[in-house]
Scaffold this motif. Structure first.
Motif, PDB file in Angstrom:
ATOM      1  N   LEU A   1      48.770  -8.873 -16.850  1.00  0.00           N
ATOM      2  CA  LEU A   1      49.526  -7.852 -17.376  1.00  0.00           C
ATOM      3  C   LEU A   1      49.534  -6.577 -17.368  1.00  0.00           C
ATOM      4  N   ASP A   2      47.745  -6.389 -16.691  1.00  0.00           N
ATOM      5  CA  ASP A   2      47.820  -4.788 -15.913  1.00  0.00           C
ATOM      6  C   ASP A   2      48.507  -5.191 -14.305  1.00  0.00           C
ATOM      7  N   ALA A   3      47.817  -6.020 -14.040  1.00  0.00           N
ATOM      8  CA  ALA A   3      48.529  -5.512 -12.527  1.00  0.00           C
ATOM      9  C   ALA A   3      49.636  -5.724 -11.688  1.00  0.00           C
TER      10      ALA A   3
ATOM     11  N   ARG B   1      51.870  -2.690 -10.290  1.00  0.00           N
ATOM     12  CA  ARG B   1      52.622  -2.284  -9.038  1.00  0.00           C
ATOM     13  C   ARG B   1      53.907  -3.319  -9.106  1.00  0.00           C
ATOM     14  N   PRO B   2      54.806  -2.904 -10.075  1.00  0.00           N
ATOM     15  CA  PRO B   2      55.807  -3.480 -10.611  1.00  0.00           C
ATOM     16  C   PRO B   2      56.612  -4.061  -9.085  1.00  0.00           C
TER      17      PRO B   2
ATOM     18  N   ALA C   1      53.845 -13.062  -5.885  1.00  0.00           N
ATOM     19  CA  ALA C   1      52.770 -14.032  -4.882  1.00  0.00           C
ATOM     20  C   ALA C   1      51.665 -13.181  -5.327  1.00  0.00           C
ATOM     21  N   ARG C   2      51.493 -11.605  -5.069  1.00  0.00           N
ATOM     22  CA  ARG C   2      50.239 -10.740  -4.714  1.00  0.00           C
ATOM     23  C   ARG C   2      49.665 -10.819  -6.071  1.00  0.00           C
ATOM     24  N   HIS C   3      49.966 -10.590  -7.158  1.00  0.00           N
ATOM     25  CA  HIS C   3      49.046 -10.577  -8.175  1.00  0.00           C
ATOM     26  C   HIS C   3      49.043 -11.474  -8.462  1.00  0.00           C
ATOM     27  N   LEU C   4      48.423 -12.897  -8.046  1.00  0.00           N
ATOM     28  CA  LEU C   4      48.149 -14.318  -8.150  1.00  0.00           C
ATOM     29  C   LEU C   4      47.373 -14.205  -7.619  1.00  0.00           C
TER      30      LEU C   4
END
Length: 483
Positions: free
Chosen positions: A468-470, A474-475, A480-483
């Motif tokens: 959630l915070d990620a 940076r929405p 893939a960049r958040h995982l």
């Protein structure tokens, strides 16, 4: 701790308080069958507790409970098996309508009340011989009490519970102030049954059936994550020892999204332009889909089971009853797209599903005790339709006691009102004056204890909040960049 029974007179009831047996509502049949196959398991015992702070008028409360029971037929229902199948019939209201238990002499009255509630919910209601609900008031201290409402899920869904508590608060406020209460809006159960029968004969029913048939027949995604009916084909969860795990009792962990944290997440999911109707629900469901994608190793075909009220008419929206349905949302998670794009996709799927929400036999049955094929899809139960902060002159805070079995991991979402004036000025500065009072969300993670240890649930909760915070921070980035 001897209970004090209600001195109030018998509540007013309709002349139809004893009638011929009726068919169960469509939403009640699955619950009946689940309880019939596990008669000794408290699958569907539900409870909610209102902590009341202030000078409580106990006579006004007795009158409010009696009046609410007289108005609400579903809370005066018994269920029987007949040669023609299960039937329901109206009976007089339970007596006493309210039990009062004095715990003020206890060293920790809140803990004693909590233990009593949990023990009560661990006992199965005999639907043929026992009342399907009860109200108990625990006196905790000077100007502090706890109103406990227990009910069997066959008579009320979550929205029905909210309607009942809201009506109790309205009635109590009227009686406390010496006013005559306004007439209740609930309709007889026969009216709801007639509406349901009319729906089954309507063109809308055929349209809804066609929609869900098309959803079930959709092809599996290219990654092969679905079965012959596409993503979400039922599979048995596997326990830590590698064996198939049936649904089991829940081990729970909670987290709170503050108003500021929630607002940041909603802004990230909205992208450009104003937020559409249902944006909050779509954002939470999309976040759950991202978490499922991460948890299941990049499986792009994700199913999220969504309980819905299945209410469309004014009569259904005004009447406490069991009408809920559960819808399987099939979502496509594109790792190269942004979180806002997934929220938009989810919003479209939610709006489509809600247009067809009354059709039954579309959702999985994962709450029975037997060896069913339970899907690993999470259930996201968003119960933010209202939060009771006042009860006449008393302040009120609400605590749910969700029970029953869990297939894998479910997420319950409740509206969380801040303390009076807590953070209000800061939130109004962000949103501008004249908006709804700020609120947060309480997230309850409920995991199958046959599959997950408490530490596992804490780890899943922590990862969910990290995601959630990620995406909120940076929405613009691909998922893939958040995982």
């Amino acid at each position: 701790m001897t209970p004090e029974t209600s001195p109030a007179p018998a509540p007013p009831t309709s002349t139809r308080s004893r009638g011929r047996p009726r068919h169960l509502a469509a939403a009640q049949y699955g619950i009946w069958e689940g309880q019939r196959h596990a008669p000794a398991v408290p699958l569907y015992e539900c409870g909610v507790a209102l902590t009341l702070t202030g000078a409580l008028d106990r006579l006004a409360l007795h009158r409010a409970v009696a009046r609410a029971l007289g108005e609400t037929e579903t809370l005066r229902t018994r269920f029987h098996m007949t040669p023609h199948g299960p039937r329901r019939a109206l009976v007089p209201p339970p007596l006493p309508v309210l039990t009062v238990t004095d715990l003020r002499h206890e060293a920790d009255p809140e803990a004693v009340a909590d233990a009593r509630i949990r023990a009560d919910l661990a006992t199965v209601t005999d639907l043929a011989r026992q009342d399907p609900c009860a109200h108990e008031l625990f006196l905790l201290g000077p100007e502090r009490a706890l109103l406990y409402f227990r009910y069997h899920h066959i008579v009320l869904d979550g929205f029905g519970q909210y309607l009942h508590l809201r009506r109790l608060a309205e009635l109590y406020e009227a009686f406390e102030s010496g006013r005559a209460p306004t007439a209740g809006a609930a309709v007889p159960l026969d009216r709801l049954a007639a509406d349901e029968a009319a729906y089954l004969r309507s063109p809308q029913y055929a349209e809804d059936a066609a929609y869900w048939h098309a959803e079930r027949s959709s092809a599996a995604p290219p990654d092969g994550s679905g079965g012959p009916d596409g993503p979400g084909t039922p599979r048995r969860p596997v326990a830590a020892d590698g064996h198939a795990a049936p649904p089991g009792p829940a081990v729970s962990r909670t987290a709170v999204l503050t108003p500021h944290r929630l607002g940041t997440l909603l802004d990230a999911g909205r992208g450009e332009g104003p937020a559409p109707v249902g944006h909050e629900a779509a954002t939470l469901i999309a976040a759950t889909a991202v978490w499922s994608y991460d948890r299941h190793g990049g499986r792009t075909g994700i199913v999220v089971n969504l309980p819905v009220t299945a209410r469309r008419s004014r009569a259904e929206l005004d009447t406490p009853a069991q009408l809920a349905n559960e819808l399987p949302l099939r979502l496509a998670v594109d790792p190269d797209a942004s979180f806002a794009a997934l929220v938009r996709h989810t919003g479209v799927k939610v709006r489509e599903a809600l247009r067809h929400q009354r059709h039954r036999a579309v959702g999985p049955s994962t709450r029975t005790a037997g060896p069913v094929e339970a899907p690993p899809a999470p259930q996201v139960n968003i119960m933010t339709f209202g939060a009771l902060s006042g009860f006449g002159s008393c302040r009120a805070s609400c605590r749910q006691y969700p029970v029953g079995l869990v297939a894998d991991i479910d997420l319950n979402v409740y509206r969380e009102l801040p303390a009076p004036n807590e953070g209000r000025e800061k939130e109004e500065a962000r949103t501008g004056p004249g908006h709804l009072p700020p609120y947060g969300l309480r997230l309850e993670f409920r995991a199958n204890s046959h599959r997950h240890r408490p530490d596992d649930v804490s780890r899943h909760r922590r990862r969910f909040l990290e995601l959630l915070d990620a995406v909120a921070g940076r929405p613009d980035l691909p998922l893939a960049r958040h995982l």
